[in-house]
Design an enzyme around this catalytic site. Structure first.
Site, short mmCIF file in Angstrom:
data_model
loop_
_atom_site.label_atom_id
_atom_site.label_comp_id
_atom_site.label_asym_id
_atom_site.label_seq_id
_atom_site.Cartn_x
_atom_site.Cartn_y
_atom_site.Cartn_z
N GLU A 140 0.90 -1.17 0.00
CA GLU A 140 0.00 0.00 0.00
C GLU A 140 0.92 1.20 0.00
O GLU A 140 1.55 1.53 1.01
CB GLU A 140 -0.92 -0.03 1.22
CG GLU A 140 -2.09 0.92 1.11
CD GLU A 140 -1.80 2.26 1.75
OE1 GLU A 140 -1.36 3.17 1.00
OE2 GLU A 140 -1.99 2.40 2.96
N CYS A 195 -1.74 8.79 3.74
CA CYS A 195 -1.63 8.37 2.34
C CYS A 195 -2.89 8.67 1.56
O CYS A 195 -2.84 9.01 0.38
CB CYS A 195 -1.30 6.88 2.27
SG CYS A 195 -2.55 5.81 3.02
#
Length: 486
Positions: free
Chosen positions: A252, A287
């Site tokens: 990720e 993020c």
């Protein structure tokens, strides 16, 4: 441990086979609000320590995998029970080592448990066997645990991010070695140490230390799956190391997440507040935060004024101060990267506006502070536009043609998240369906809008694989086909 203990009292060890292991060397962990202050010290593992942790996980694997998914889920949830009384203390430690506000640290701990409960709820319907109709063959397709899993998490929401993978790996039947973030390892290690004592020995292990020392967690052939959350550049390095043993990876990675405002967007207090919060949560160090805002040119000035007004109330300071709404950057290096982006934007003619106020006492202590900033209509090739800022700097860009904007965004390196903002849900949904990102939100964005029942991950250079949801369990299994004559 108690809140307010001196930094010399707080030392975390490794966790191997359910036992706390001390090391000859330790690594200081500094407070990003007061960099000269040592919050505590964490164990510095050697490569041999890492090999012992992997061996412990390997020894525990067969018995753990032999249990049912429901039994494993019950044990994972039971491991949270002894943690309830220490939540406040661990949240304070997390703020002191991470820098974010105490409220965010409290949420971080809660999300870890909440995501684990979502994963546990999937155990009852976790199908591990599929039978194909005969003839020509009698074929059974088994989903079996992969084996030892290494999980590496970042500093920003370390426990919440861990909750997207660790409970899924364990409930699917794997054993794990967790590598906490080097700048914020203390609260996580404390948490997992308690959990490891409830789980069978070796099911959950924790290793802290320098990157070179912990490399066996990535290259040991007994490690079958590696989970990493972090930057795209670091993800490439992880994948390269994993290739030595051909371990599977779930990555990720970075996101330069665009928010697209349609021409009918309502710039009321609720919408603008949600947009500003989605961009500046955790000082922009998320993020899935909004990293860029695209607005129709005729609405540009209106949006800038509205977002600026929302940011004026921000107060930058120590995360333990109840008046603080935005803490420091976690490291001086990250602060400097953001400052370099802003300096480049100014040098290239873009206007940079800073908002809110800063606690002068905190600033005087040398913390890694920046006030929230808007970068107004910068050139598209500036770093603040093309790179993930991961800090409190938000470019706002005008667009003239929605179709060409969507087409261009779909070819960029980033494909983690995006958002579309409009009161016309049908129209917003149609635009959202065209965006090639792992997640697209409508009239919301960032972690507070994340549905933990759904898979999460990125397109293109924003990641490989998916976490959470039913796919999150399957991600940690291998397919074993058994075929006999019909």
């Amino acid at each position: 441990m108690t809140v307010g203990m001196s930094s010399t009292d707080l030392v975390t060890g490794l966790v191997i086979s359910g036992e706390t292991v001390t090391t000859a060397e330790t690594i200081p962990v500094h407070d990003p609000s007061r960099p000269d202050t040592v919050v505590g010290r964490t164990a510095a593992a050697t490569p041999e320590d890492c090999e012992r942790a992997v061996a412990a996980a390997q020894r525990a694997f067969a018995d753990w995998a032999a249990r049912s998914a429901a039994e494993r889920a019950e044990l994972v949830l039971a491991a949270f029970e002894p943690l309830a009384g220490s939540a406040a203390a661990r949240a304070e430690i997390l703020t002191r080592e991470n820098g974010k506000t105490l409220q965010e640290s409290q949420i971080d701990l809660a999300v870890f448990e909440g995501r684990s409960r979502v994963a546990a709820a999937l155990a009852a319907d976790f199908e591990t066997l599929t039978t194909l109709p005969a003839p020509p063959f009698a074929t059974r397709i088994h989903r079996v645990p992969a084996g030892v899993v290494t999980v590496i998490v970042p500093f920003n929401w370390p426990l919440a991010i861990l909750g997207a993978s660790l409970p899924y790996a364990l409930i699917a039947g794997n054993t794990a070695v967790v590598k906490p973030p080097p700048t914020a390892p203390l609260a996580m290690t404390q948490t997992l140490q308690v959990m490891a004592q409830v789980l069978p020995p070796g099911v959950l292990n924790v290793v802290t230390g320098a990157n070179d020392a912990v490399q066996p967690l990535l290259t040991d052939p007994r490690v079958q799956h590696i989970v990493f959350t972090g930057s795209t550049a670091a993800g490439r390095a992880i994948m390269s190391l994993a290739s030595q043993s051909l371990a599977r990876v779930t990555l990720e990675l970075g996101g330069n997440d665009p928010a697209i405002l349609l021409d009918d967007v309502r710039l009321d207090e609720s919408t603008v507040g949600a947009l500003a919060g989605a961009a500046f949560m955790t000082t922009g160090q998320v993020c899935m935060a909004v990293k860029r805002v695209y607005v129709p040119r005729p609405r540009y000035s209106e949006l800038v004024d509205a977002v600026g007004a929302a940011l004026d109330g921000q107060r930058v300071g120590n995360g333990l101060d109840s008046r603080t709404t935005m803490g420091p950057l976690n490291t001086a290096r990250q602060r400097d990267i953001i400052q370099e982006m802003l300096d480049q934007a100014r040098a290239k003619g873009a206007e940079v506006r800073e908002y809110g106020s800063a606690d002068q006492a905190a600033v005087a202590a040398g913390g890694h502070f920046l006030r929230p900033a808007l970068v107004l209509d910068p050139a598209g090739d500036l770093r603040v536009v093309t790179e993930e800022q991961f800090g409190p700097a938000l470019p706002i860009l005008a667009y003239d043609d929605l179709d060409s904007l969507v087409d261009r965004l779909n070819t960029e390196w980033s494909g983690l998240c995006s958002s579309v903002w409009s009161p016309d849900l049908d129209r917003a949904t149609a635009v959202a369906g065209r965006l090639r990102t792992g997640t697209t939100w409508i009239n919301q964005a960032n972690a507070s809008a994340c549905d933990d029942r759904a898979p999460f991950g990125g397109f293109r250079q924003s990641g490989v694989g998916r976490e959470m949801g039913p796919e999150g369990l399957l991600e940690f299994t291998e397919t074993h086909v058994v075929t006999a004559p019909a």
